[in-house]
Design a protein around this motif. Structure first.
Motif, PDB file in Angstrom:
ATOM      1  N   ILE A  82       0.838  -1.200   0.000  1.00  0.00           N
ATOM      2  CA  ILE A  82       0.000   0.000   0.000  1.00  0.00           C
ATOM      3  C   ILE A  82       0.873   1.250   0.000  1.00  0.00           C
ATOM      4  N   ILE A  83       1.908   1.231   0.823  1.00  0.00           N
ATOM      5  CA  ILE A  83       2.798   2.402   0.936  1.00  0.00           C
ATOM      6  C   ILE A  83       3.483   2.666  -0.408  1.00  0.00           C
ATOM      7  N   GLN A  84       4.047   1.610  -1.013  1.00  0.00           N
ATOM      8  CA  GLN A  84       4.765   1.795  -2.264  1.00  0.00           C
ATOM      9  C   GLN A  84       3.834   2.298  -3.371  1.00  0.00           C
ATOM     10  N   VAL A 113       9.896  14.320  -8.219  1.00  0.00           N
ATOM     11  CA  VAL A 113      10.500  13.878  -6.959  1.00  0.00           C
ATOM     12  C   VAL A 113      11.325  12.623  -7.210  1.00  0.00           C
ATOM     13  N   SER A 114      12.593  12.694  -6.885  1.00  0.00           N
ATOM     14  CA  SER A 114      13.471  11.528  -7.005  1.00  0.00           C
ATOM     15  C   SER A 114      13.450  10.749  -5.705  1.00  0.00           C
ATOM     16  N   VAL A 115      13.396   9.422  -5.821  1.00  0.00           N
ATOM     17  CA  VAL A 115      13.308   8.564  -4.637  1.00  0.00           C
ATOM     18  C   VAL A 115      14.443   7.551  -4.677  1.00  0.00           C
ATOM     19  N   LEU A 116      15.235   7.512  -3.590  1.00  0.00           N
ATOM     20  CA  LEU A 116      16.248   6.476  -3.398  1.00  0.00           C
ATOM     21  C   LEU A 116      15.722   5.526  -2.331  1.00  0.00           C
ATOM     22  N   THR A 117      15.547   4.261  -2.717  1.00  0.00           N
ATOM     23  CA  THR A 117      14.995   3.285  -1.783  1.00  0.00           C
ATOM     24  C   THR A 117      16.050   2.225  -1.497  1.00  0.00           C
ATOM     25  N   ILE A 118      16.495   2.177  -0.244  1.00  0.00           N
ATOM     26  CA  ILE A 118      17.403   1.115   0.199  1.00  0.00           C
ATOM     27  C   ILE A 118      16.541   0.040   0.825  1.00  0.00           C
ATOM     28  N   ALA A 119      16.611  -1.181   0.321  1.00  0.00           N
ATOM     29  CA  ALA A 119      15.694  -2.203   0.805  1.00  0.00           C
ATOM     30  C   ALA A 119      16.331  -3.576   0.699  1.00  0.00           C
ATOM     31  N   HIS A 120      16.002  -4.415   1.666  1.00  0.00           N
ATOM     32  CA  HIS A 120      16.346  -5.829   1.594  1.00  0.00           C
ATOM     33  C   HIS A 120      15.248  -6.606   0.890  1.00  0.00           C
ATOM     34  N   ARG A 121      14.010  -6.091   0.963  1.00  0.00           N
ATOM     35  CA  ARG A 121      12.906  -6.727   0.265  1.00  0.00           C
ATOM     36  C   ARG A 121      12.993  -6.380  -1.225  1.00  0.00           C
ATOM     37  N   LEU A 122      13.263  -7.372  -2.026  1.00  0.00           N
ATOM     38  CA  LEU A 122      13.434  -7.112  -3.443  1.00  0.00           C
ATOM     39  C   LEU A 122      12.135  -6.650  -4.096  1.00  0.00           C
ATOM     40  N   GLN A 123      10.995  -7.134  -3.615  1.00  0.00           N
ATOM     41  CA  GLN A 123       9.733  -6.749  -4.236  1.00  0.00           C
ATOM     42  C   GLN A 123       9.501  -5.251  -4.144  1.00  0.00           C
ATOM     43  N   THR A 124      10.048  -4.632  -3.089  1.00  0.00           N
ATOM     44  CA  THR A 124       9.879  -3.196  -2.895  1.00  0.00           C
ATOM     45  C   THR A 124      10.509  -2.400  -4.028  1.00  0.00           C
ATOM     46  N   ILE A 125      11.553  -2.919  -4.635  1.00  0.00           N
ATOM     47  CA  ILE A 125      12.303  -2.140  -5.632  1.00  0.00           C
ATOM     48  C   ILE A 125      12.253  -2.759  -7.028  1.00  0.00           C
ATOM     49  N   MET A 126      11.412  -3.740  -7.253  1.00  0.00           N
ATOM     50  CA  MET A 126      11.409  -4.405  -8.550  1.00  0.00           C
ATOM     51  C   MET A 126      10.827  -3.532  -9.667  1.00  0.00           C
ATOM     52  N   ASP A 127      10.041  -2.524  -9.329  1.00  0.00           N
ATOM     53  CA  ASP A 127       9.473  -1.681 -10.381  1.00  0.00           C
ATOM     54  C   ASP A 127      10.093  -0.292 -10.423  1.00  0.00           C
ATOM     55  N   VAL A 128      11.288  -0.145  -9.818  1.00  0.00           N
ATOM     56  CA  VAL A 128      11.960   1.155  -9.857  1.00  0.00           C
ATOM     57  C   VAL A 128      12.557   1.370 -11.235  1.00  0.00           C
ATOM     58  N   SER A 170      15.084 -16.250  -4.872  1.00  0.00           N
ATOM     59  CA  SER A 170      13.785 -16.027  -4.266  1.00  0.00           C
ATOM     60  C   SER A 170      12.834 -17.144  -4.633  1.00  0.00           C
ATOM     61  N   ALA A 171      11.990 -17.520  -3.678  1.00  0.00           N
ATOM     62  CA  ALA A 171      11.002 -18.564  -3.936  1.00  0.00           C
ATOM     63  C   ALA A 171       9.894 -18.053  -4.842  1.00  0.00           C
ATOM     64  N   ASP A 172       9.819 -16.747  -5.047  1.00  0.00           N
ATOM     65  CA  ASP A 172       8.764 -16.170  -5.883  1.00  0.00           C
ATOM     66  C   ASP A 172       9.398 -15.365  -7.020  1.00  0.00           C
ATOM     67  N   LYS A 173      10.414 -15.978  -7.670  1.00  0.00           N
ATOM     68  CA  LYS A 173      11.154 -15.231  -8.676  1.00  0.00           C
ATOM     69  C   LYS A 173      10.320 -14.922  -9.907  1.00  0.00           C
ATOM     70  N   GLU A 174       9.329 -15.773 -10.211  1.00  0.00           N
ATOM     71  CA  GLU A 174       8.469 -15.467 -11.354  1.00  0.00           C
ATOM     72  C   GLU A 174       7.753 -14.132 -11.145  1.00  0.00           C
ATOM     73  N   ARG A 175       7.287 -13.933  -9.934  1.00  0.00           N
ATOM     74  CA  ARG A 175       6.600 -12.684  -9.635  1.00  0.00           C
ATOM     75  C   ARG A 175       7.570 -11.509  -9.714  1.00  0.00           C
ATOM     76  N   MET A 176       8.810 -11.717  -9.252  1.00  0.00           N
ATOM     77  CA  MET A 176       9.812 -10.656  -9.316  1.00  0.00           C
ATOM     78  C   MET A 176      10.105 -10.286 -10.766  1.00  0.00           C
ATOM     79  N   TYR A 177      10.256 -11.313 -11.620  1.00  0.00           N
ATOM     80  CA  TYR A 177      10.518 -11.061 -13.035  1.00  0.00           C
ATOM     81  C   TYR A 177       9.348 -10.322 -13.668  1.00  0.00           C
ATOM     82  N   ALA A 178       8.130 -10.690 -13.249  1.00  0.00           N
ATOM     83  CA  ALA A 178       6.954 -10.036 -13.811  1.00  0.00           C
ATOM     84  C   ALA A 178       6.903  -8.568 -13.428  1.00  0.00           C
TER      85      ALA A 178
END
Length: 1525
Positions: free
Chosen positions: A1440-1442, A1453-1468, A1503-1511
């Motif tokens: 929701i936040i993202q 607005v430029s956004v720098l996102t440092i994250a361990h959760r890859l899903q958070t940054i997959m659409d940057v 990642s166990a959900d790499k298909e979703r990450m690739y998507a």
């Protein structure tokens, strides 16, 4: 009445009472020693009975003592039994002297017994003396053999011989002081008489005074290697404090005397002993039930109080010897050296020399006893506060009940109850205030006793006119000062509240100083602190006005009493004011005025101390305790305790709940409704955790997962919902707890992991391996001996999390509670920890309760899953992971981390950067530098700053006016004394009727009125300057700290900063100026008094100067030691505060591990060091006092001798000279003492001045101001830093990844110029190194991984400076996903008026991150940096936040996102991959995933959900398959 007056005049104005001149047959006095010997059988018998009963009782006990006192004595040598060679030699000398006395007594016995003077058969007086001396010899001999009886035997021996010596003094010394007196005991010859005198003086006076004390340890099994010299000092050394002379000599041979070179602490001052001694009196449980903490403290130190009162009585009575002696000497001079007094002048001159010295011994002994008692009270109170804090429900105490307005300019802004700030004030300001009230004996005993003595003496001199004057004194004292004192107490309490508010604001700002600097809030926070300071100083001004009023009114009252007495005596009673009457009465009135003036000052300190003691009392009585202590009362007080198990259900080994309900704050009363934001955790039915297994606790952000662990630990308030309601956590096998907000101590890595457990090399190495810490330690030159810094500032968030985890795993506790330890870890490290640690051999068989959002990673290893709903209801999900996931759709995992059961994991050691790159590595592991200590005298620079701050732009003019006024005041008082003598001399040359008493009285009154007016002007004039200096120096100090570099902040513990803004600022606000003002005034009075004293005896100027130089020499020797001790003392407080703050910060962990005793021991060591320095500091003041008093007595007696026998000066002028000589000596003592006190207090100014010269960031300049609209876009670049070169386009969203410690956070700090870098950063076309720091940071917003919140309302946290309306704030909360996480629609829902505890202690870490995100959105910056800003937030809320950020943030607005959760940054737009501080990959996610190899691609593929990450990255299914292949 006239007959009575005539009789009094004959007594004190003319001849001495006849009883003193009458000889009488006093041979019967020789029986007194024998009578004393007979009476001594009573204490001997009592001691024997006590020992017999103790022996009989010990024989009936099942376990008899290992060694009886007699056997122990038999095992010791004669030397050791008598305390060593020195004491044995004195004991033998005593025996020999007693033998000689027996011989002399036997030689004097007649051949036949004679009848006594009373006509009955008695032994002769010589026989009685022989019996007494033989008995004394027996006692002395027995004391050598029986060490257990030694003290009592020698006390009786000295008593018998002292009485005998007194008899001989009365018969054969006193007659020499009388006109016509004759020696009574010359029958055996003068030689034999002197031999008796010498032997009696040796045995009864000299040896008891100089023999060292035999040391007897409080605990024979715990004897010290080194003793404090006070413990073995002789009586004379104790009275004169000579045992400190070696320390002073050493101090004068070195530049600085360190604490290690000082005498060690005496065992009776140790905190552990004081705690054991205090338990029966001031146990905190008893305090909560008792009336006031002052009463048990008075009972505990009753004997000390009695000893101090006794010593002070000696001092008070001896003070009247000086006016009596002056009266007698002037009477002799007036009569032309005739025998009008019956006593020879030399006796009164001897009294003028000896009485001040003996009185000084009494005074200094009394003050020393009270100083020691209050140093121990300070130790006890510090321990009580610390121990009590270990029992407090911190969240309850941190949460204010009332709302606080966030608007800076609001007149209705309420005080916020910041618990940490309150505790800091208690152990700094309030403890100092309580200690400052230690002179209350002077106020309530000495001054009243002196008033009574002065009344009697004045009545003897002036008759009933003195009663009139003193009646005026009493009436005025009971009305005006009483009213002012009551008002002062009220104002002082209000002023302390404002001090609390200011201190709270400063301390809270210091605790979040990094955030303040990152947000560019320095100026705004400084303005807020300045407002708090102005409020405090406004009340301080009111207090000062009242204090000045009291200090003016108090000396006026005795002056009015004196004027009334003289007026009645001269105008009504027609008394001739002779020099003898005038100057002796003047000394008495001066004594009254001085003591009342001192009393007003002591009263001010006493009121302040009482208010502070009331605050301690309120703290102990009203703070909210854990249920464990508040209901059971067990383990309270200073005793060693661990949390006891409460609400235990029948199955003691079961871990779980049954029909339980918990809240953070209990209801104040049954009918009180719950707060609208009151969180409630509910466990319906029965919930039992799987023992020896891994239990997973899941739920959305803010649902109460952490609260569940806290409830199990007993941290929350338990509310039974049914009759069988209960909860249980067995502690017998130990409990370990890894808190979500990682808590580390300012110790080495190893000490943080071992945490009070025994060191096991094999286990320790295994823990390092399983917690993935080995590769981190390779980065430190000192390895695991590296200090981690205060709050772990040198570590990244992941490193701190793993360090906290390692502590829990290393412990041998059977139950391990882990609160979301995976949130701060990267992919590789998380999988490693789950696989190697949670499935490792060190966890096998232990019960683990793991809170996490990452169900995909932790789920496969879980044996039992517990779910917490958004409204705080706990349910169990058994072992069915899929069922748990289906039920918790909002927790649907992103599967970013994959499964812990994946292929073998390896973490290769490689070079990575620390969070704070700017911190130098130190080979010895030390990060926090030792606090600097100045050497030598106080330098001029701090004093110049002090004076300039007070004087403003016209410092020289300001202090010139004040100094001239001080001179004028001192001259007026001296002139008034001379004028009074001149008035009295008129009666010698003219009939009483021709002396115009009314005129003289009018002139005298006018002089005094002018002097008092000048004094009032002086005080008020200087007080204005003091207020100005307090405001300026405080602002300068805070501004310097806010402008410091992050490097300096990392190396400086917050506790040191806290002592500057509390303890040292308190000194600048009051004591420093009081001592400085007092020193100048006393120097002026001393100079004028010296000139006045030698005016009629110029030949005596040289001895006076020599004595003054002797005083200066002694003062310089003293000051060298005192400054060293004071500087060490100033630094000794910071470790106490630091340890205190660290313990409170980690209080939950400390209670969970059950290591309260270890922390108490550590606290006691720091308190011991502080107490030891306090004792030395106070005793050094006494050392200088007795020596300056001796010099003063020598000068006064010498001058009096010269004036008495020179026959060249009139009685009036002699009286004036002696009066001024006494004043000179008094002022010389106080000048040296106050100057030294000023130098000591100036150490605080030194410490503040040093902090104004610390390493500073670049100050704002006119040329550094960017354009008003800058930045118009988020265009960032080029960024050219060491090993980094990149550019970010406006509106671009950049993801930054890399393993823990790779330099991600350091990159953000470099963008904000928080650390030193090589290269240049451009933002919107401007180089950031050319822009003012406040402009740069206020236009870039960063959200750190561990957000820092303030105590106050949610509105205040979002908008601390009241710049936005509620609509804007609510919109930001909506955008940040706050209301999505806070799904409770009932009373527990948070809103803008909800209270947030200091540090956000009463909300979850996830909710804190959301609040920080909302705060960043409000700033509307063009560049937004998210540093793991959603690591503690559940997946759905993060989504929701993202989505909201993508939608709501502007296109520029430029956004720098440092994250361990890859899903958070997959659409940057692009992903930056860092490794060891270098950019290894930087492209869009699609481009990076299209590569055949790469760090980012490997992370996604694992990642166990790499298909979703690739998507999400826009890579199609064929590309996924190709990439996988």
């Amino acid at each position: 009445m006239s007959d009575r007056y005539t009789y009094i005049q004959e007594r004190f104005g003319g001849s001495w009472p006849l009883v003193w001149q009458t000889d009488w047959d006093d041979n019967g006095l020789f029986y007194l020693p024998s009578i004393v010997a007979l009476l001594s059988l009573v204490p001997l018998t009592w001691r024997f009975v006590k020992l017999y009963r103790a022996k009989k009782l010990s024989s009936t006990l099942p376990e008899a003592p290992e060694v009886s006192p007699r056997e122990e004595q038999a095992n010791q040598s004669l030397v050791s039994r008598n305390g060593g060679n020195t004491v044995l030699l004195f004991t033998v000398a005593r025996v020999l002297c007693c033998c000689a006395l027996v011989g002399l007594s036997a030689f004097s016995i007649p051949s036949t017994d004679l009848l006594s003077p009373f006509g009955e058969p008695f032994p002769s007086t010589d026989t009685a003396l022989l019996i007494a001396n033989t008995y004394a010899l027996f006692l002395a001999g027995a004391a050598v053999i029986y060490s257990t009886w030694r003290k009592l035997l020698l006390q009786i021996n000295v008593s018998v011989l002292l009485v005998e010596l007194g008899v001989y003094v009365y018969r054969d010394v006193w007659p020499l002081a009388r006109y016509g007196g004759e020696l009574r005991d010359l029958s055996d010859g003068l030689g034999l008489l002197w031999a008796r005198f010498i032997l009696l003086a040796l045995t009864a006076v000299v040896i008891p005074l100089i023999v060292p004390t035999v040391y007897k340890p409080l605990n024979p099994k715990d004897t010290a290697d080194r003793l404090h010299p006070e413990q073995t000092a002789s009586l004379l050394s104790t009275l004169t404090f000579t045992y400190l002379s070696p320390t002073i000599t050493v101090a004068n041979r070195t530049s600085h005397l360190s604490a290690e070179a000082l005498p060690p602490m005496a065992d009776y001052d140790r905190a552990r002993f004081l705690a054991d001694r205090a338990i029966p009196y001031v146990d905190t449980q008893k305090i909560r039930e008792a009336r006031h903490i002052a009463f048990p403290l008075l009972r505990m130190f009753g004997l000390d109080l009695f000893a101090a009162v006794t010593s002070m009585t000696v001092h008070t009575l001896l003070q009247f010897v000086a006016p009596l002696s002056v009266n007698r000497l002037l009477t002799i001079l007036q009569s032309g050296q005739e025998q009008t007094t019956g006593i020879k002048p030399w006796f009164w001159l001897a009294c003028m020399f000896t009485a001040p010295i003996l009185g000084s011994m009494g005074f200094n002994s009394s003050v020393s006893i009270m100083n020691a008692a209050f140093a121990r009270i300070e130790s006890i109170l510090a321990q009580l506060v610390f121990d009590h804090s270990l029992r407090i429900r911190i969240q309850a105490e941190s949460s204010p009940e009332g709302d606080e307005s966030a608007e800076l300019n609001s007149d209705k802004e309420k005080d916020t109850a910041n618990f940490i700030g309150k505790l800091n004030n208690l152990i700094t300001v309030d403890l100092a205030n309580v200690t400052g009230s230690r002179d209350f004996i002077l106020l309530f005993y000495t001054i009243p006793l002196q008033m009574i003595g002065c009344t009697v003496f004045l009545y003897a001199l002036l008759g009933w006119s003195a009663i009139v004057g003193l009646s005026t004194l009493v009436v005025l004292l009971l009305t005006v000062p009483g009213y002012l004192t009551a008002k002062l107490q009220v104002l002082q309490a209000e002023k302390l509240k404002k001090t609390d508010s200011r201190t709270q604001t400063v301390i809270e700002a210091m605790s979040i100083l990094r955030m303040v600097k990152l947000f560019g809030w320095e100026r705004k926070i400084q303005e807020k602190i300045d407002v708090r300071r102005d409020e405090e100083l406004k009340w301080a001004w009111k207090v000062k006005i009242l204090q000045v009023s009291i200090s003016v009114v108090t000396p006026i009252i005795p002056t009015l009493a004196m004027l009334a007495s003289y007026s009645i005596a001269t105008l009504v009673m027609k008394i001739q004011l002779t020099s003898a009457i005038v100057f002796s009465s003047m000394m008495l009135f001066d004594m009254m005025r001085d003591e009342l003036g001192r009393g007003s000052m002591i009263l001010s300190f006493f009121i302040t101390g009482k208010v502070s003691l009331d605050r301690f009392n309120t703290f102990f009585k009203t703070t909210e305790l854990l249920d464990t202590y508040s209901k059971t009362g067990e383990g309270s007080g200073l005793s060693d305790d661990c949390p006891v198990e409460v609400h235990t259900q029948p199955e003691d080994n079961v871990i779980g709940f049954r029909n339980a309900s918990f809240t953070w704050v209990p209801e104040r009363s049954p009918g009180t409704p719950a707060s609208s934001s009151q969180f409630k955790l509910t466990v319906p039915g029965e919930l039992c955790f799987a023992k020896g297994k891994i239990n997973l606790i899941v739920g959305p952000t803010g649902s109460g997962k952490t609260s569940l662990l806290m409830a199990l630990l007993g941290e929350m308030h338990f509310t039974p919902t049914q009759l069988d309601s209960s909860f249980n956590l067995p502690r017998a096998g130990g409990v370990a707890f890894a808190v979500q907000e990682s808590w580390v101590q300012n110790e080495t890595v190893r000490e943080n992991i071992i945490f009070h457990s025994a060191y096991d090399e094999g286990r320790y190495r295994k823990v390092l391996y399983q917690c993935a810490l080995e590769q981190d330690l390779e980065l430190f030159e000192a390895g695991d001996q590296t200090e981690v810094g205060e709050r772990g500032l040198t570590l990244s968030g992941g490193q701190k999390a793993r360090l906290t985890l390692a502590r829990a795993i290393y412990s041998r506790a059977e139950v391990i509670l882990l609160d979301d330890v995976l949130a701060a870890l990267d992919v590789h490290t998380s999988k490693w920890v789950v696989s190697k640690c949670l499935q490792g051999d060190l966890v096998q068989g232990r019960t683990v309760l793991l809170v996490t959002h990452n169900i995909a990673l932790a789920g496969p290893i879980a044996d039992f899953i517990i779910s917490v709903t958004p409204d705080g209801v706990v349910t169990s999900r058994e072992q069915d992971v899929s069922a748990a996931l289906a039920a918790e759709r909002r927790m649907d995992p992103e599967n970013t981390y994959g499964s812990a059961m994946d292929a073998d994991l390896t973490i290769e050691p490689h070079q990575e950067q620390l969070n704070c790159v700017g911190t130098d590595k130190k080979s010895n592991g030390k990060l926090v530098v030792a606090e600097e200590i100045q050497h030598g005298n106080v330098s001029w620079d701090p004093l110049r700053l002090l004076l300039k701050s007070a004087g403003g732009d016209r410092t020289l003019l300001f202090f010139s006016i004040w100094t001239i006024a001080v001179f004028f005041e001192a001259f007026l008082y001296s002139f008034a004394t001379w004028f009074l003598g001149y008035w009295s001399s008129q009666y010698e040359y003219a009939p009483p009727g021709s002396v115009h008493a009314v005129w003289y009285m009018g002139v005298f009154s006018g002089i005094l009125a002018l002097a008092i007016s000048t004094y009032a002007f002086n005080d008020l004039y200087l007080t204005r300057g003091v207020m100005r200096a307090s405001r300026t120096i405080h602002k300068l100090l805070c501004g310097s700290i806010f402008g410091a570099t992050l490097r300096w902040l990392d190396e400086t513990p917050v506790s040191r900063i806290t002592t500057r803004v509390t303890q040292d600022i308190r000194s600048v606000d009051g004591p420093l100026w009081s001592f400085g003002k007092g020193f100048v005034a006393q120097i002026v009075i001393m100079l004028i008094s010296f000139v006045s004293a030698v005016l009629f005896a110029p030949i005596f100027a040289l001895p006076g100067i020599l004595i003054a130089f002797a005083g200066i020499y002694i003062g310089r020797r003293y000051l060298k030691a005192q400054l060293s001790v004071k500087r060490e003392l100033s630094n000794a407080k910071a470790p106490v505060i630091a340890h205190f703050g660290a313990a409170i910060a980690g209080i939950v962990s400390i209670r969970a591990y059950g290591v309260q005793s270890s922390f108490k021991d550590a606290s006691q060591k720091r308190i011991d060091n502080y107490t030891m320095l306090c004792r030395i500091n106070n005793d050094l003041n006494r050392w200088i006092g007795i020596r300056i008093d001796t010099l003063g007595a020598l000068f006064t007696a010498s001058l009096a001798t010269y004036l008495t026998y020179s026959h060249a000066v009139s009685a009036a002028n002699v009286g004036f000279s002696l009066n001024r000589a006494v004043e000179f000596c008094t002022m010389m003592l106080w000048a040296v003492r106050v100057f030294n006190a000023f130098q000591v207090e100036a150490n605080s100014m030194e410490r503040i001045f040093a902090y104004t010269k610390i390493e500073q960031e670049e100050k704002p300049s006119e040329g550094g101001k960017p354009p008003a609209a800058w930045p118009t876009s988020g265009d960032t670049g080029p960024v050219i830093l060491h090993n980094l070169n990149f550019a970010i386009r406006s509106g671009e969203r950049i993801g930054v990844v890399g393993r823990t410690g790779s330099g991600k956070s350091s990159l953000t700090l470099a963008l904000l110029r928080c650390i030193l870098t090589e290269g240049t950063v451009y933002i919107d076309g401007l180089a950031t190194d050319k822009i003012n720091l406040d402009a740069l940071r206020s236009n870039i917003t960063i959200i750190p991984q561990l957000p820092e919140l303030l105590s106050g309302t949610l509105r205040y946290n979002l908008d601390p400076f009241g710049e936005y309306d509620d609509a804007t704030l609510n919109a930001a909360l909506q955008t940040s996903g706050f209301y999505a996480s806070d799904t409770d629609a009932g009373e527990g829902r948070l809103n803008l008026d909800s209270n947030i505890a200091g540090g956000g202690a009463n909300i979850s870490v996830g909710q804190r991150q959301i609040v920080a995100l909302a705060r960043a959105i409000i700033r509307s910056s063009k560049i937004l940096i998210l540093d793991e800003a959603t690591s503690a937030i559940d997946h759905e809320t993060d989504v929701i936040i993202q989505n909201t950020l993508r939608r709501e943030l502007g296109a520029d607005v430029s956004v720098l996102t440092i994250a361990h959760r890859l899903q958070t940054i997959m659409d940057v737009n692009r992903v930056m991959v860092l490794d060891a501080g270098r950019i290894v990959e930087f492209a869009s996610p699609k481009e990076l995933l299209a590569q055949t190899t790469g760090i980012f691609k490997s992370l996604v593929d694992e990642s166990a959900d790499k298909e979703r990450m690739y998507a999400l990255a826009g890579v199609g299914g064929n590309e996924v398959a190709a990439g996988t292949a």
